[in-house]
Scaffold this active site. Structure first.
Site, mmCIF file in Angstrom:
data_model
loop_
_atom_site.group_PDB
_atom_site.id
_atom_site.type_symbol
_atom_site.label_atom_id
_atom_site.label_comp_id
_atom_site.label_asym_id
_atom_site.label_seq_id
_atom_site.Cartn_x
_atom_site.Cartn_y
_atom_site.Cartn_z
ATOM 1 N N ASP A 95 0.886 -1.153 0.000
ATOM 2 C CA ASP A 95 0.000 0.000 0.000
ATOM 3 C C ASP A 95 0.936 1.218 0.000
ATOM 4 O OD1 ASP A 95 -2.342 1.631 0.499
ATOM 5 O OD2 ASP A 95 -1.598 1.822 2.553
ATOM 6 N N LEU A 96 0.424 2.373 -0.372
ATOM 7 C CA LEU A 96 1.290 3.560 -0.437
ATOM 8 C C LEU A 96 1.128 4.455 0.791
ATOM 9 C CD1 LEU A 96 3.195 5.439 -2.084
ATOM 10 C CD2 LEU A 96 1.148 6.426 -3.107
ATOM 11 N N ASP A 97 -0.082 5.041 0.911
ATOM 12 C CA ASP A 97 -0.330 6.016 1.979
ATOM 13 C C ASP A 97 -0.218 5.363 3.347
ATOM 14 O OD1 ASP A 97 -0.997 8.211 0.256
ATOM 15 O OD2 ASP A 97 -2.904 7.251 -0.150
ATOM 16 N N THR B 199 1.434 10.083 3.725
ATOM 17 C CA THR B 199 0.466 11.014 3.147
ATOM 18 C C THR B 199 -0.841 11.029 3.930
ATOM 19 O OG1 THR B 199 0.074 9.223 1.625
ATOM 20 C CG2 THR B 199 1.250 11.142 0.761
ATOM 21 N N LYS C 248 -8.735 5.478 6.146
ATOM 22 C CA LYS C 248 -7.513 4.948 5.542
ATOM 23 C C LYS C 248 -7.843 3.786 4.618
ATOM 24 C CE LYS C 248 -4.199 6.360 9.042
ATOM 25 N NZ LYS C 248 -3.248 5.901 10.070
ATOM 26 N N SER D 77 -2.599 0.477 -4.308
ATOM 27 C CA SER D 77 -3.129 1.642 -3.580
ATOM 28 C C SER D 77 -4.468 2.076 -4.155
ATOM 29 C CB SER D 77 -2.135 2.804 -3.715
ATOM 30 O OG SER D 77 -2.725 4.012 -3.302
ATOM 31 N N ALA D 78 -5.332 2.594 -3.273
ATOM 32 C CA ALA D 78 -6.626 3.111 -3.723
ATOM 33 C C ALA D 78 -6.495 4.529 -4.282
ATOM 34 C CB ALA D 78 -7.601 3.131 -2.545
ATOM 35 N N LYS E 237 -10.871 -1.378 -1.369
ATOM 36 C CA LYS E 237 -10.580 -2.234 -0.222
ATOM 37 C C LYS E 237 -11.742 -2.051 0.763
ATOM 38 C CE LYS E 237 -5.694 -1.073 -0.810
ATOM 39 N NZ LYS E 237 -4.542 -0.309 -0.315
ATOM 40 N N GLU F 175 0.315 -3.263 4.753
ATOM 41 C CA GLU F 175 -0.853 -2.385 4.863
ATOM 42 C C GLU F 175 -0.933 -1.663 6.202
ATOM 43 O OE1 GLU F 175 -3.466 -0.910 3.956
ATOM 44 O OE2 GLU F 175 -3.757 -1.600 1.925
ATOM 45 N N ASP F 176 -1.375 -0.409 6.182
ATOM 46 C CA ASP F 176 -1.572 0.316 7.449
ATOM 47 C C ASP F 176 -3.052 0.478 7.787
ATOM 48 O OD1 ASP F 176 -2.081 2.215 5.364
ATOM 49 O OD2 ASP F 176 -1.938 3.805 6.865
HETATM 50 C C1 G6P Z 1 -5.528 5.809 0.045
HETATM 51 C C2 G6P Z 1 -5.715 6.521 1.363
HETATM 52 C C3 G6P Z 1 -7.128 7.005 1.521
HETATM 53 C C4 G6P Z 1 -7.551 7.814 0.311
HETATM 54 C C5 G6P Z 1 -7.427 6.965 -0.942
HETATM 55 C C6 G6P Z 1 -7.795 7.732 -2.206
HETATM 56 O O1 G6P Z 1 -6.076 4.552 0.130
HETATM 57 O O2 G6P Z 1 -5.387 5.675 2.442
HETATM 58 O O3 G6P Z 1 -7.232 7.764 2.694
HETATM 59 O O4 G6P Z 1 -8.870 8.280 0.430
HETATM 60 O O5 G6P Z 1 -6.087 6.517 -1.055
HETATM 61 O O6 G6P Z 1 -6.821 8.705 -2.457
HETATM 62 P P1 G6P Z 1 -6.900 9.813 -3.569
HETATM 63 O O7 G6P Z 1 -5.488 10.335 -3.653
HETATM 64 O O8 G6P Z 1 -7.335 9.160 -4.851
HETATM 65 O O9 G6P Z 1 -7.871 10.841 -3.122
HETATM 66 MG MG MG Z 2 -2.619 3.163 3.611
#
Ligand code: G6P
Ligand code: MG
Length: 215
Positions: free
Chosen positions: A9-11, A17, A45, A114-115, A145, A169-170
């Site tokens: 996962d990224l964030d 972020t 998240k 990542s989402a 997710k 994953e966090d």
């Molecule tokens: C990640 C974050 C979420 C965020 C989602 C969409 O999964 O953990 O908090 O809402 O990405 O991000 P975006 O950059 O497309 O708004």
């Molecule tokens: Mg995350």
């Protein structure tokens, strides 16, 4: 090798972020007098931008029109893009580069799951893009997710069966997604918050690649 690939996962896993998402939602909340709490932010998240806004409006007991929602989604993202515009490699979380280095050395494949629709920008700004054999982000997934789609697409792009993949994953939604996809999962955060992971670390500085074999 027991496992062939790691899906990140990224964030909140590779870069922090999550704090920028939190700030951007807090600023947006002023439109409907809503103060987002840290506990509520935890639930945002890993879930998409649209679903996040729906949850926030629900918590705020605010009935928004489609027009308002569209405008606010755009506004939240503009604030977020402004906040992340200054990101650089110093914002990569501790231990991440050394861990990715070890994975490459030992022949693991690496994918992003990542989402976020902004994942590409963040990877570029932090210099992380070149580490990845595949990038699956919010622009290519249709289900958020805890649906496993993002990780299953990652495994497919790498040509690995789910059972040969380890997800990092966090977010609870992300841990649930990895488990639903039949993968091992390492939670990054607090064991009191993250449920169902095969192991939880508070930082990559605590983990050696050789320990993955114990999962
Ligand atoms: C990640 C974050 C979420 C965020 C989602 C969409 O999964 O953990 O908090 O809402 O990405 O991000 P975006 O950059 O497309 O708004
Ligand atoms: Mg995350």
């Amino acid at each position: 090798m027991k496992y062939k690939a790691c899906l990140f996962d990224l964030d909140g896993v590779l870069v922090d972020t999550a704090v920028y998402h939190f700030q951007a939602w807090k600023i947006l909340g002023k439109h409907f007098n809503f103060e987002l709490s840290h506990e509520q932010n935890e639930e945002l998240k890993g879930i998409s931008r649209v679903e996040s806004l729906d949850k926030i409006l629900h918590w705020a007991h605010f009935q928004a029109t489609q027009e308002q929602k569209g405008r606010w989604l755009k506004e939240k993202n503009e604030t977020y893009l402004e906040l992340i515009s200054h990101m650089n490699p110093s914002e990569i979380l501790p231990g991440v580069i050394s861990f990715l280095d070890q994975l490459k050395e030992q022949g693991y494949l690496i994918a992003l799951g990542s989402a976020s629709k902004n994942a590409g920008i963040i990877l570029e700004k932090t210099g992380l893009t070149t580490w990845f054999n595949a990038i699956i982000d919010g622009n290519v997934v249709t289900k958020s997710k805890p649906d496993p789609e993002v990780f299953l697409k990652g495994a497919e792009a790498l040509g690995c069966p789910a059972t040969a993949c380890i997800v990092f994953e966090d977010a609870q939604a992300g841990i649930d997604a990895a488990k639903a996809g039949g993968m091992k999962v390492v939670g990054v955060g607090s064991p009191t918050i993250l449920r169902g992971a095969d192991k939880v670390i508070s930082s990559f500085t605590e983990l050696q690649v050789s320990e993955l074999l114990l999962l």
